[in-house]
Scaffold this active site. Structure first.
Site, PDB file in Angstrom:
ATOM      1  N   SER A   1     -23.491  45.360  42.924  1.00 42.13           N
ATOM      2  CA  SER A   1     -22.570  46.116  43.773  1.00 42.13           C
ATOM      3  C   SER A   1     -21.891  47.173  42.913  1.00 42.13           C
ATOM      4  O   SER A   1     -21.309  46.853  41.879  1.00 42.13           O
ATOM      5  CB  SER A   1     -21.534  45.151  44.346  1.00 42.13           C
ATOM      6  OG  SER A   1     -20.607  45.861  45.105  1.00 42.13           O
TER       7      SER A   1
ATOM      8  N   HIS B   1     -19.205  48.990  43.309  1.00 40.80           N
ATOM      9  CA  HIS B   1     -17.740  49.127  43.163  1.00 40.80           C
ATOM     10  C   HIS B   1     -17.161  48.210  42.086  1.00 40.80           C
ATOM     11  O   HIS B   1     -15.981  48.298  41.761  1.00 40.80           O
ATOM     12  CB  HIS B   1     -17.027  48.978  44.513  1.00 40.80           C
ATOM     13  CG  HIS B   1     -16.933  47.592  45.070  1.00 40.80           C
ATOM     14  ND1 HIS B   1     -15.826  46.806  44.921  1.00 40.80           N
ATOM     15  CD2 HIS B   1     -17.813  46.865  45.806  1.00 40.80           C
ATOM     16  CE1 HIS B   1     -16.019  45.647  45.554  1.00 40.80           C
ATOM     17  NE2 HIS B   1     -17.217  45.663  46.087  1.00 40.80           N
TER      18      HIS B   1
ATOM     19  N   CYS C   1     -12.196  38.495  48.691  1.00 39.54           N
ATOM     20  CA  CYS C   1     -12.693  38.374  50.066  1.00 39.54           C
ATOM     21  C   CYS C   1     -12.085  37.183  50.787  1.00 39.54           C
ATOM     22  O   CYS C   1     -12.219  37.062  51.995  1.00 39.54           O
ATOM     23  CB  CYS C   1     -14.207  38.247  50.077  1.00 39.54           C
ATOM     24  SG  CYS C   1     -14.958  39.588  49.195  1.00 39.54           S
TER      25      CYS C   1
HETATM   26  C1  PLP Z   1     -20.142  37.321  42.799  1.00 38.76           C
HETATM   27  C2  PLP Z   1     -20.010  38.268  43.948  1.00 38.76           C
HETATM   28  N1  PLP Z   1     -21.023  38.379  44.805  1.00 38.76           N
HETATM   29  C3  PLP Z   1     -20.974  39.209  45.852  1.00 38.76           C
HETATM   30  C4  PLP Z   1     -19.853  39.968  46.090  1.00 38.76           C
HETATM   31  C5  PLP Z   1     -19.819  40.870  47.284  1.00 38.76           C
HETATM   32  O1  PLP Z   1     -19.980  42.200  46.886  1.00 38.76           O
HETATM   33  P1  PLP Z   1     -19.613  43.381  47.916  1.00 38.76           P
HETATM   34  O2  PLP Z   1     -18.138  43.447  47.985  1.00 38.76           O
HETATM   35  O3  PLP Z   1     -20.204  44.609  47.306  1.00 38.76           O
HETATM   36  O4  PLP Z   1     -20.249  43.047  49.198  1.00 38.76           O
HETATM   37  C6  PLP Z   1     -18.765  39.881  45.224  1.00 38.76           C
HETATM   38  C7  PLP Z   1     -17.530  40.651  45.483  1.00 38.76           C
HETATM   39  O5  PLP Z   1     -16.473  40.330  45.001  1.00 38.76           O
HETATM   40  C8  PLP Z   1     -18.847  39.000  44.123  1.00 38.76           C
HETATM   41  O6  PLP Z   1     -17.836  38.866  43.269  1.00 38.76           O
END
Ligand code: PLP
Length: 399
Positions: free
Chosen positions: A201, A203, A327
């Site tokens: 990802s 960001h 999240c």
């Molecule tokens: C380990 C992990 N996987 C997946 C994600 C999800 O990424 P995105 O926000 O780009 O969907 C995150 C986001 O914090 C993460 O830390």
């Protein structure tokens, strides 16, 4: 809009977009805003920039550019890998993953469970590590895919993905790793790792939100998750997010260049913050294995106080940190990662994650170390009394 000074210790949630990255993407917002699939050159000329960015992100993970599928985020990459594996092997209806994955994986697996798939969420040890014998034993003849994150977003604990991929190969199961937190912090070489799928990802890498990638190893069958136009060589429908893809390419170059800084200067700052907290605040303790661990992450519990109160008071002095994953912040449930490690709920609720990055300075660490002891002491003074004694309300009043 002016922003008061912030002391940002939440780089696992998202990162500041690097000025060089903003610079690189601006022309694609202002002047070159065409559609790369168009027949005329104003649009079509953009395809060259897409491919340039693809080559850069591929170089970051030692992949072939043709193995890169741009996605909208890490979540999409994770969902897509599992979706593809299950469509490729319709006779295999089992997925093996862990109990400490990001919700981007866990929620998808829970949805699969409701649709009749068998999912195993592997438990972890008290330090957050995995028992590889158990992992091996849990791969079944009908296991379509094993999906294990490379580095945990909450504790920073690193899983041995190269060994896990070798086990998957020997058992005939596909292997996916969620490398969202590994990128920019660990060297990634997909050829050495031997995984079939890997998601990133942008960001988390000082590029904007809204762009990610899924690495799909050559000759591994791929079924698109998002169906539409023929973009991404038919592997992901949807007009390409050109400015963000260009930004991702620039960020990948910068990440490769700052890997050393992450593992030396940022690591030293994290260690200073962590040891300063442990030495200066009685009743504080670390969560998760000390090593192998991401160089930027510290997760600590503070006896007798709720993380919610700590974060509120930190916020009042401009310090950004988090409890659990960004999240799931806002939910009062204790972290599923810490619970899976056998952490009692009260301790899990008192845990705060500090995650550093390339823009942190020693002065910022000193600032946090000056404020935290007083914040914890204040919250403890306000905390509900021991059972049997009259309770006082736990509050986080403004200073
Ligand atoms: C380990 C992990 N996987 C997946 C994600 C999800 O990424 P995105 O926000 O780009 O969907 C995150 C986001 O914090 C993460 O830390």
């Amino acid at each position: 809009m002016s922003q008061p000074p912030i002391y940002y210790f939440d780089n696992n949630a998202t990162t500041r977009v690097a000025p060089e990255v903003v610079e690189a993407m601006l022309p694609f917002l202002k002047e070159y805003w065409g559609n790369p699939s168009s027949a005329y050159s104003f649009g079509h000329q953009l395809a060259r920039h897409l491919e340039d960015a693809r080559a850069k992100v591929a170089a970051l993970i030692n992949a072939d550019p043709r193995e890169i599928v741009f996605t909208s985020c890490g979540t999409e990459g994770n969902n897509s890998a599992l979706h593809s594996a299950l469509l490729t092997h319709p006779d295999k209806r089992h997925v093996l993953t862990t109990a400490v994955e990001h919700s981007a994986n866990i929620k998808f697996c829970q949805a699969l469970q409701k649709r009749g798939y068998a999912i195993t969420f592997l438990p972890v040890e008290s330090d957050g590590s995995l028992d590889l014998h158990l992992l091996e034993k849990s791969i079944r003849l009908d296991t379509a895919i094993v999906s294990v994150m490379w580095a945990n977003n909450e504790t920073g604990v690193i899983f041995p993905i190269e060994e896990i991929a070798a086990i998957c190969r020997s058992k005939g199961a596909l292997c996916h790793t969620d490398a969202v937190q590994a990128a920019g912090k660990l060297k990634i070489d997909v050829k050495a790792l031997g995984v079939d799928f890997l998601s990133l990802s942008a960001h988390k890498l000082h590029a904007p939100k809204g762009i990610g990638l899924l690495y799909v190893k050559r000759r591994v069958k791929y079924h698109p998750y998002i169906l539409g136009g023929g973009q991404e060589r038919g592997r992901r429908g949807g007009t390409e997010n050109v400015p963000c893809i260009v930004a991702f390419g620039r960020a990948a170059d910068l990440a490769a260049a700052s890997l050393h800084d992450e593992n030396t200067r940022v690591r030293a700052l994290r260690d200073k913050l962590e040891s300063g907290i442990l030495a200066g605040i009685p009743g504080s303790s670390p969560n998760g294995a000390k090593e192998p661990r991401l160089p930027n992450t510290a997760n600590l519990s503070f006896d007798g106080v709720e993380a919610e109160g700590i974060l509120l008071l930190l916020d009042q002095v401009g310090i950004c940190a988090s409890s659990g994953s960004a999240c799931t912040t806002g939910s009062l449930d204790p972290s599923h990662v810490l619970l899976a490690m056998g952490c009692p709920p009260a301790r899990a609720r008192s845990s705060v994650r500090f995650s550093l990055g390339k823009y942190n300075t020693e002065a910022e660490v000193d600032y946090a170390l000056r404020h935290l002891p007083g914040i914890i002491a204040r919250l403890r003074a306000n905390a509900p009394a021991e059972p049997g004694k009259p309770a006082r309300r736990a509050t986080a009043q403004p200073a």
